[in-house]
Design an enzyme around this catalytic site. Structure first.
Site, PDB file in Angstrom:
ATOM      1  CB  SER A 142     -33.147   8.184  42.108  1.00  0.00           C
ATOM      2  OG  SER A 142     -31.680   7.951  42.550  1.00  0.00           O
TER       3      SER A 142
ATOM      4  CE1 TYR B 110     -30.415  10.000  37.631  1.00  0.00           C
ATOM      5  CE2 TYR B 110     -30.356   9.846  39.691  1.00  0.00           C
ATOM      6  CZ  TYR B 110     -30.635   9.366  38.641  1.00  0.00           C
ATOM      7  OH  TYR B 110     -31.170   8.113  38.706  1.00  0.00           O
TER       8      TYR B 110
END
Ligand code: NAP
Length: 251
Positions: free
Chosen positions: A143, A156
């Site tokens: 990501s 996350y």
């Protein structure tokens, strides 16, 4: 020798392929010639329909990846069904959003377990098979939060930063065995994962304004990088985290 992006004769295993980026990658790998097993907790009806149109062999493995319990079974089913695993795409992932002061242990554990712990142990199970075979490609979906901190998503950011680290750690150890390990860091892609951001008018505008390409990414925008990293053309590429982000990180 011509550079080859052809995946004919290869077998791929893609996690979380019922929607979004995983679906686009599974279909693209099949279109490039690979047989494809998908592993996830929901029925991937649309993905199986799209895979069937490619004419490649496909396999549907049901598994909840929130723990490492199913990883050996997944690899056993994939190798039994497709004969081998040449390509593993660790795509399944979740996100939890909350203010730092309210962030719960459950929101921490759920994200780190699914996005990082299962990714490592499924890679380990597949790597044992790839090492014996003397070749393989592991592609992790990282990501932008493998590089940045994000907003209200600490577990996350921690998990995806961990994905970048473990990608390099696995790459170092597996390179002599003929196995390449890389990651793709998608930018802002229109999927279920980002539905809340797309629906928030202010955040949506701020995001698009910052992307040099001037639009959200589509799941298909990630698929080309996956085919490249899965192909013989990337045999000398390992330990990389490739951002596919419309220019976000360049800004
Ligand atoms: P998505 O459509 O929500 O896809 C996530 C996939 O992971 C779904 O197939 C989901 O299955 C599966 N999954 C989640 N938890 C699971 C579990 N416990 N067991 C089995 N499967 C599970 O969102 P996406 O954007 O395509 O996400 C794919 C990957 O890209 C994720 O790793 C995500 O972090 C990453 N990513 C996305 C973006 C973005 O902008 N969209 C950006 C950077 C990275 P269910 O449908 O059953 O939940």
């Amino acid at each position: 020798m011509a550079i080859s992006f052809d995946l004919s004769g290869k077998a791929a295993l893609v996690t979380g392929a019922n929607t979004g980026i995983g679906q686009a990658i599974a279909v693209a790998l099949a279109e490039a010639g690979a047989d494809v097993a998908v592993a996830g907790r929901s029925e991937p009806a649309e993905t199986l329909e799209r895979l069937a149109k490619t004419g490649r062999k496909t396999l549907n493995i049901r598994a909840d990846l929130s723990s490492i319990e199913p990883v050996d079974r997944i690899v056993a089913e994939a190798t039994a069904g497709l004969g081998r695993i040449d390509i593993l795409v660790n795509n399944a992932g979740i996100i939890r959003r909350a203010d730092l002061a309210d962030f719960t242990e459950e929101d921490w554990d759920a994200v780190v377990d699914t996005n990082l712990k299962t990714l490592f142990f499924l890679s380990q199970a597949a790597a044992r098979h790839m090492m014996a075979q003397g070749s393989g490609k592991i592609i992790n979906i990282a990501s932008l939060l493998s590089f940045q901190g994000g907003i209200r998503v600490p577990s996350y950011a921690a998990a995806k930063s961990g994905v970048a680290g473990v990608t390099k750690a696995m790459a170092n150890e597996l390179a002599p065995q003929g196995v390449q390990v890389n990651a793709i860091a998608p930018g802002y892609i229109q999927t279920n994962n980002t539905a809340a951001l797309q629906a928030d008018e202010t955040r949506n505008r701020q995001i698009v304004e910052r992307i040099p390409t001037g639009r959200w990414g589509r799941a298909e925008d990630i698929a080309g990088a996956a085919v490249f990293l899965a192909s013989p053309a990337a045999d000398y590429v390992t330990g990389q985290v490739l951002a596919v982000d419309g220019g976000w990180l360049a800004r």
